[in-house]
Design a protein around this motif. Structure first.
Motif, PDB file in Angstrom:
ATOM      1  N   LEU A  28      39.334  18.420  44.828  1.00  0.00           N
ATOM      2  CA  LEU A  28      39.437  19.665  45.595  1.00  0.00           C
ATOM      3  C   LEU A  28      38.075  20.148  46.091  1.00  0.00           C
ATOM      4  N   GLY A  29      37.185  19.206  46.343  1.00  0.00           N
ATOM      5  CA  GLY A  29      35.864  19.552  46.849  1.00  0.00           C
ATOM      6  C   GLY A  29      34.920  20.114  45.799  1.00  0.00           C
ATOM      7  N   ARG A  30      35.269  19.972  44.511  1.00  0.00           N
ATOM      8  CA  ARG A  30      34.442  20.510  43.422  1.00  0.00           C
ATOM      9  C   ARG A  30      34.285  19.468  42.321  1.00  0.00           C
ATOM     10  N   ASP A  31      33.235  19.655  41.528  1.00  0.00           N
ATOM     11  CA  ASP A  31      33.026  18.815  40.346  1.00  0.00           C
ATOM     12  C   ASP A  31      33.638  19.502  39.139  1.00  0.00           C
ATOM     13  N   TRP A  32      34.211  18.674  38.231  1.00  0.00           N
ATOM     14  CA  TRP A  32      34.896  19.197  37.049  1.00  0.00           C
ATOM     15  C   TRP A  32      34.472  18.412  35.815  1.00  0.00           C
ATOM     16  N   ASP A  33      34.392  19.108  34.676  1.00  0.00           N
ATOM     17  CA  ASP A  33      34.130  18.441  33.409  1.00  0.00           C
ATOM     18  C   ASP A  33      35.405  17.775  32.892  1.00  0.00           C
ATOM     19  N   LEU A  34      35.238  16.632  32.251  1.00  0.00           N
ATOM     20  CA  LEU A  34      36.348  15.917  31.625  1.00  0.00           C
ATOM     21  C   LEU A  34      35.911  15.422  30.262  1.00  0.00           C
ATOM     22  N   LEU A  35      36.643  15.820  29.227  1.00  0.00           N
ATOM     23  CA  LEU A  35      36.365  15.373  27.864  1.00  0.00           C
ATOM     24  C   LEU A  35      37.306  14.240  27.473  1.00  0.00           C
ATOM     25  N   PRO A  36      36.880  13.350  26.587  1.00  0.00           N
ATOM     26  CA  PRO A  36      37.775  12.287  26.107  1.00  0.00           C
ATOM     27  C   PRO A  36      39.032  12.883  25.476  1.00  0.00           C
ATOM     28  N   GLY A  37      40.155  12.227  25.704  1.00  0.00           N
ATOM     29  CA  GLY A  37      41.405  12.678  25.126  1.00  0.00           C
ATOM     30  C   GLY A  37      42.137  13.719  25.939  1.00  0.00           C
ATOM     31  N   VAL A  38      41.596  14.074  27.109  1.00  0.00           N
ATOM     32  CA  VAL A  38      42.226  15.068  27.976  1.00  0.00           C
ATOM     33  C   VAL A  38      42.747  14.378  29.230  1.00  0.00           C
ATOM     34  N   TYR A  39      43.917  14.806  29.681  1.00  0.00           N
ATOM     35  CA  TYR A  39      44.527  14.234  30.880  1.00  0.00           C
ATOM     36  C   TYR A  39      43.576  14.376  32.066  1.00  0.00           C
ATOM     37  N   ALA A  40      43.344  13.278  32.776  1.00  0.00           N
ATOM     38  CA  ALA A  40      42.402  13.240  33.896  1.00  0.00           C
ATOM     39  C   ALA A  40      43.162  13.382  35.222  1.00  0.00           C
ATOM     40  N   PRO A  41      43.169  14.551  35.831  1.00  0.00           N
ATOM     41  CA  PRO A  41      44.012  14.772  37.006  1.00  0.00           C
ATOM     42  C   PRO A  41      43.634  13.950  38.231  1.00  0.00           C
ATOM     43  N   HIS A  42      42.386  13.547  38.334  1.00  0.00           N
ATOM     44  CA  HIS A  42      41.969  12.789  39.517  1.00  0.00           C
ATOM     45  C   HIS A  42      42.544  11.376  39.546  1.00  0.00           C
ATOM     46  N   LEU A  43      43.175  10.939  38.448  1.00  0.00           N
ATOM     47  CA  LEU A  43      43.771   9.606  38.428  1.00  0.00           C
ATOM     48  C   LEU A  43      45.164   9.570  39.048  1.00  0.00           C
ATOM     49  N   THR A  44      45.714  10.725  39.406  1.00  0.00           N
ATOM     50  CA  THR A  44      47.030  10.764  40.048  1.00  0.00           C
ATOM     51  C   THR A  44      46.959  11.580  41.330  1.00  0.00           C
ATOM     52  N   ARG A  45      47.835  11.253  42.269  1.00  0.00           N
ATOM     53  CA  ARG A  45      47.843  11.969  43.545  1.00  0.00           C
ATOM     54  C   ARG A  45      48.433  13.366  43.425  1.00  0.00           C
ATOM     55  N   SER A  46      49.208  13.588  42.379  1.00  0.00           N
ATOM     56  CA  SER A  46      49.930  14.854  42.280  1.00  0.00           C
ATOM     57  C   SER A  46      49.004  16.038  42.053  1.00  0.00           C
ATOM     58  N   ALA A  47      47.836  15.824  41.446  1.00  0.00           N
ATOM     59  CA  ALA A  47      46.967  16.943  41.073  1.00  0.00           C
ATOM     60  C   ALA A  47      46.571  17.783  42.277  1.00  0.00           C
ATOM     61  N   ALA A  48      46.080  17.133  43.316  1.00  0.00           N
ATOM     62  CA  ALA A  48      45.660  17.867  44.509  1.00  0.00           C
ATOM     63  C   ALA A  48      46.855  18.491  45.222  1.00  0.00           C
ATOM     64  N   LEU A  49      47.996  17.814  45.175  1.00  0.00           N
ATOM     65  CA  LEU A  49      49.193  18.356  45.817  1.00  0.00           C
ATOM     66  C   LEU A  49      49.588  19.690  45.191  1.00  0.00           C
ATOM     67  N   TYR A  50      49.689  19.713  43.861  1.00  0.00           N
ATOM     68  CA  TYR A  50      50.118  20.948  43.201  1.00  0.00           C
ATOM     69  C   TYR A  50      49.123  22.074  43.436  1.00  0.00           C
ATOM     70  N   ALA A  51      47.840  21.736  43.443  1.00  0.00           N
ATOM     71  CA  ALA A  51      46.828  22.766  43.667  1.00  0.00           C
ATOM     72  C   ALA A  51      47.003  23.437  45.023  1.00  0.00           C
ATOM     73  N   GLU A  52      47.475  22.684  46.008  1.00  0.00           N
ATOM     74  CA  GLU A  52      47.680  23.251  47.341  1.00  0.00           C
ATOM     75  C   GLU A  52      49.068  23.857  47.507  1.00  0.00           C
ATOM     76  N   TRP A  53      50.045  23.369  46.778  1.00  0.00           N
ATOM     77  CA  TRP A  53      51.426  23.835  46.944  1.00  0.00           C
ATOM     78  C   TRP A  53      51.730  25.144  46.227  1.00  0.00           C
ATOM     79  N   ILE A  54      51.064  25.395  45.125  1.00  0.00           N
ATOM     80  CA  ILE A  54      51.426  26.552  44.296  1.00  0.00           C
ATOM     81  C   ILE A  54      51.193  27.859  45.058  1.00  0.00           C
ATOM     82  N   PRO A  55      52.164  28.763  45.029  1.00  0.00           N
ATOM     83  CA  PRO A  55      51.996  30.080  45.656  1.00  0.00           C
ATOM     84  C   PRO A  55      51.241  31.019  44.716  1.00  0.00           C
ATOM     85  N   TYR A  56      49.934  30.974  44.742  1.00  0.00           N
ATOM     86  CA  TYR A  56      49.130  31.786  43.842  1.00  0.00           C
ATOM     87  C   TYR A  56      49.357  33.274  44.112  1.00  0.00           C
TER      88      TYR A  56
END
Length: 234
Positions: A28-56
């Motif tokens: 999403l145009g930003r850098d993010w921290d990732l710790l071992p054992g945590v789901y890595a959203p950049h490995l799937t296409r759905s992460a960016a989709l949901y970030a744009e689809w959600i009606p905040y």
């Protein structure tokens, strides 16, 4: 369980288990921290989709269940939500969410709660929008090729859809008047079972958004954003 769902989950789980040290990723145009054992959203296409689809709910309150790295909860705060609560069942994820809230300067309006689904949230707190990008793959069992246990497995598998059951059972008590209940899901999940659970607890599922991609296993996967509306008379 659907064979493609099993293959996709195992492939992703193997990729995640290869992350053995703290790192960063770009999304999403930003850098993010990732710790071992945590789901890595950049490995799937759905992460960016949901970030744009959600009606905040700008100026309102937002709750993310199973927040993982917290990229989406942080995005909600950056998009103008007044109050954001992010939950996850693992200690690594709770730490990861806090790291990313500080990294992006939203720790003043983003609270992290460690626990299963709604259990760790403040008593009586209600939200304008609740979202969960669910672990839609049913339990693969314990036969040959089944993944090992551990926290990462929780990000992919929901045996007998027990977590989905609890989400739909308890969500109504966590919604503000007019609040919206959302779920990230895919065509690889058990849609019939999800619909049955929704009806059991007085919800009517409505597909808000969907997009399809061809998987490496020869099947087209549709990522979906589902909203649960109160059934008539509820």
């Amino acid at each position: 369980m659907d064979s493609t769902a099993s293959q996709v989950a195992l492939q992703l789980l193997n990729q995640h288990e290869g992350i053995s040290s703290s790192t960063t990723f770009r999304l999403l145009g930003r850098d993010w921290d990732l710790l071992p054992g945590v789901y890595a959203p950049h490995l799937t296409r759905s992460a960016a989709l949901y970030a744009e689809w959600i009606p905040y709910p700008v100026g309102g309150s937002f709750c993310e269940i199973g927040s993982g790295t917290g990229y989406l909860a942080v995005t909600a705060a950056l998009r103008g939500c007044r109050l954001v609560h992010a939950t996850d069942i693992t200690s690594a994820a709770a730490e990861n969410i806090a790291l990313n809230a500080r990294r992006h300067g939203v720790a003043d309006r983003l609270s992290v709660h460690r626990g299963d689904l709604f259990a760790a949230l403040p008593a009586g707190e209600r939200y304008d929008v609740v979202f969960w990008n669910s672990n839609f793959v049913e339990d693969p069992g314990q036969g040959p090729g089944a993944p090992a246990g551990g926290d990462l497995r929780l990000a992919f598998y929901d045996p007998d859809y027990r977590a989905h059951d609890a989400y739909l059972r308890d969500a109504r008590d966590r919604l503000a008047p007019g609040g919206r209940l959302l779920l990230g899901f895919t065509s690889l999940g058990n849609t019939a079972k999800l619909t049955e659970l929704a009806q059991r607890y007085g919800w009517r599922p409505r597909l808000l958004r969907a997009v399809g991609y061809d998987s490496p296993f020869g099947e087209r996967i549709h990522y979906q954003l589902i909203e649960f509306l109160p059934a008539q008379g509820r």
